[in-house]
Design a protein around this motif. Structure first.
Motif, PDB file in Angstrom:
ATOM      1  N   GLY A  61      12.706   8.137   7.841  1.00 43.16           N
ATOM      2  CA  GLY A  61      14.008   8.295   8.477  1.00 43.16           C
ATOM      3  C   GLY A  61      15.039   8.953   7.576  1.00 43.16           C
ATOM      4  O   GLY A  61      14.737   9.434   6.483  1.00 43.16           O
ATOM      5  N   GLN A  62      16.273   8.949   8.053  1.00 39.26           N
ATOM      6  CA  GLN A  62      17.365   9.610   7.340  1.00 39.26           C
ATOM      7  C   GLN A  62      17.640   8.924   6.003  1.00 39.26           C
ATOM      8  O   GLN A  62      17.547   7.706   5.875  1.00 39.26           O
ATOM      9  CB  GLN A  62      18.631   9.591   8.200  1.00 39.26           C
ATOM     10  N   ASN A  63      17.996   9.731   5.015  1.00 42.91           N
ATOM     11  CA  ASN A  63      18.332   9.220   3.678  1.00 42.91           C
ATOM     12  C   ASN A  63      17.221   8.321   3.130  1.00 42.91           C
ATOM     13  O   ASN A  63      17.459   7.192   2.702  1.00 42.91           O
ATOM     14  CB  ASN A  63      19.652   8.455   3.695  1.00 42.91           C
ATOM     15  N   SER A  64      16.016   8.832   3.157  1.00 47.69           N
ATOM     16  CA  SER A  64      14.886   8.025   2.690  1.00 47.69           C
ATOM     17  C   SER A  64      13.838   8.910   2.043  1.00 47.69           C
ATOM     18  O   SER A  64      13.807  10.127   2.238  1.00 47.69           O
ATOM     19  CB  SER A  64      14.248   7.263   3.854  1.00 47.69           C
ATOM     20  N   CYS A  65      12.986   8.260   1.280  1.00 45.80           N
ATOM     21  CA  CYS A  65      11.819   8.913   0.702  1.00 45.80           C
ATOM     22  C   CYS A  65      10.621   7.999   0.909  1.00 45.80           C
ATOM     23  O   CYS A  65      10.671   6.815   0.561  1.00 45.80           O
ATOM     24  CB  CYS A  65      12.030   9.179  -0.788  1.00 45.80           C
ATOM     25  N   TYR A  66       9.562   8.542   1.481  1.00 42.14           N
ATOM     26  CA  TYR A  66       8.362   7.769   1.791  1.00 42.14           C
ATOM     27  C   TYR A  66       7.235   8.144   0.836  1.00 42.14           C
ATOM     28  O   TYR A  66       6.959   9.329   0.614  1.00 42.14           O
ATOM     29  CB  TYR A  66       7.936   8.035   3.229  1.00 42.14           C
ATOM     30  N   PHE A  67       6.595   7.123   0.283  1.00 44.16           N
ATOM     31  CA  PHE A  67       5.457   7.315  -0.613  1.00 44.16           C
ATOM     32  C   PHE A  67       4.214   6.771   0.087  1.00 44.16           C
ATOM     33  O   PHE A  67       4.080   5.549   0.261  1.00 44.16           O
ATOM     34  CB  PHE A  67       5.678   6.572  -1.930  1.00 44.16           C
ATOM     35  N   ASN A  68       3.326   7.648   0.515  1.00 39.01           N
ATOM     36  CA  ASN A  68       2.115   7.180   1.185  1.00 39.01           C
ATOM     37  C   ASN A  68       1.116   6.654   0.154  1.00 39.01           C
ATOM     38  O   ASN A  68       1.411   6.565  -1.041  1.00 39.01           O
ATOM     39  CB  ASN A  68       1.511   8.276   2.069  1.00 39.01           C
ATOM     40  N   GLU A  92       0.815  -1.214   0.000  1.00 34.50           N
ATOM     41  CA  GLU A  92       0.000   0.000   0.000  1.00 34.50           C
ATOM     42  C   GLU A  92       0.850   1.266   0.000  1.00 34.50           C
ATOM     43  O   GLU A  92       0.408   2.308  -0.485  1.00 34.50           O
ATOM     44  CB  GLU A  92      -0.930   0.016   1.216  1.00 34.50           C
ATOM     45  N   THR A  93       2.030   1.194   0.595  1.00 32.96           N
ATOM     46  CA  THR A  93       2.977   2.306   0.616  1.00 32.96           C
ATOM     47  C   THR A  93       4.359   1.731   0.314  1.00 32.96           C
ATOM     48  O   THR A  93       4.550   0.517   0.321  1.00 32.96           O
ATOM     49  CB  THR A  93       3.020   2.993   1.993  1.00 32.96           C
ATOM     50  N   PHE A  94       5.332   2.614   0.072  1.00 35.51           N
ATOM     51  CA  PHE A  94       6.705   2.129  -0.054  1.00 35.51           C
ATOM     52  C   PHE A  94       7.685   3.247   0.270  1.00 35.51           C
ATOM     53  O   PHE A  94       7.322   4.432   0.317  1.00 35.51           O
ATOM     54  CB  PHE A  94       6.975   1.537  -1.441  1.00 35.51           C
ATOM     55  N   ILE A 110      10.902  12.738   5.422  1.00 36.02           N
ATOM     56  CA  ILE A 110      10.946  12.665   6.882  1.00 36.02           C
ATOM     57  C   ILE A 110      10.484  11.319   7.442  1.00 36.02           C
ATOM     58  O   ILE A 110      11.158  10.697   8.268  1.00 36.02           O
ATOM     59  CB  ILE A 110      10.087  13.791   7.506  1.00 36.02           C
ATOM     60  N   THR A 111       9.323  10.848   7.005  1.00 41.10           N
ATOM     61  CA  THR A 111       8.626   9.749   7.680  1.00 41.10           C
ATOM     62  C   THR A 111       9.455   8.481   7.816  1.00 41.10           C
ATOM     63  O   THR A 111       9.438   7.826   8.865  1.00 41.10           O
ATOM     64  CB  THR A 111       7.308   9.429   6.944  1.00 41.10           C
TER      65      THR A 111
END
Length: 229
Positions: free
Chosen positions: A82-89, A40-42, A79-80
């Motif tokens: 953590g560091q060095n990341s990208c969150y796709f809701n 659902e997210t990644f 942000i969501t």
């Protein structure tokens, strides 16, 4: 060749070798993984590398493009996850449409990967492992137990959005090699002919049914027969 010319030539060779070694030690930023825990997210993660001043905040951007998009877009959430990341809701996640992501700054691209979300599913660990004793042999040498657990809380298995299968591994506490059972859909598994008077460790992991890659293991469940045998 006189001595001064020879020394100058050797100095050039040493300098070139030194530069080559330094270049070999330089590491570009790289996308380390992209992962969806529940279809659902990644999130995508990367390493900074050590190339000059690319570790400064905001220097590196993660850009993404879905199939049929005309332009690259920047990561929606740094942000969501953590560091060095990208969150796709869920608003930015399309299950069956391929994505490409790339690490870049204003001047160049450091790394790029393409995938569809169903290819990167790695579930969170199963939770709430417990066991019950089913029976013991007439000789009192062996015992059978039932192991139970709950699916990862993030995976919506009840509504059928994702189907997980589980792999149980176990070993005696003083052993190093784990024994594994064939993956199965059930969250309840019997273990037969365990030795009484011994202590065991059990762990479980899961994967999407259509995938070959498992997520991380659960916390270890300890089964103690030492007080029974």
């Amino acid at each position: 060749m006189d001595l001064r010319h020879l020394l100058f030539t050797l100095a050039l060779v040493c300098a070139n070798d030194s530069l080559s070694t330094s270049d070999d030690l330089l590491q570009w930023p790289q996308i380390s993984k992209c992962r969806s825990p529940e279809l659902e997210t990644f999130s995508c993660y990367w390493t900074d590398g050590n190339y000059y001043n690319l570790t400064a905040p905001g220097t590196i951007q993660l850009l993404y493009m879905k199939r049929n998009d005309e332009d690259w877009k920047e990561c929606p959430d740094y942000i969501t996850a953590g560091q060095n990341s990208c969150y796709f809701n869920t608003s930015y996640t399309s299950i069956w449409i391929p994505y490409c992501v790339k690490l870049a700054n204003k001047d160049e691209v450091f790394d790029e990967k393409c995938f569809s979300v169903d290819e990167i599913v790695l579930p969170d660990p199963p939770v709430h492992l417990n066991w019950t004793l089913l029976n013991t042999s007439q000789t009192g040498i062996h015992g059978d137990i039932q192991v139970r657990w709950d699916p990862p809380p993030t995976a919506d298995v009840q509504k059928g959005w994702i189907t997980l299968e589980y792999e149980l591994q176990y070993k005696e506490v003083n052993e190093t090699k784990w024994k594994e059972l064939e993956p199965r859909l059930s969250t309840m598994v019997p273990l037969y002919s365990l030795k009484m008077g011994r202590d065991y460790e059990i762990r479980v992991r899961s994967r999407q049914r259509t995938s070959e890659k498992f997520g991380e293991f659960s916390e270890i469940l300890y089964v103690s027969f030492s007080q029974i045998g």
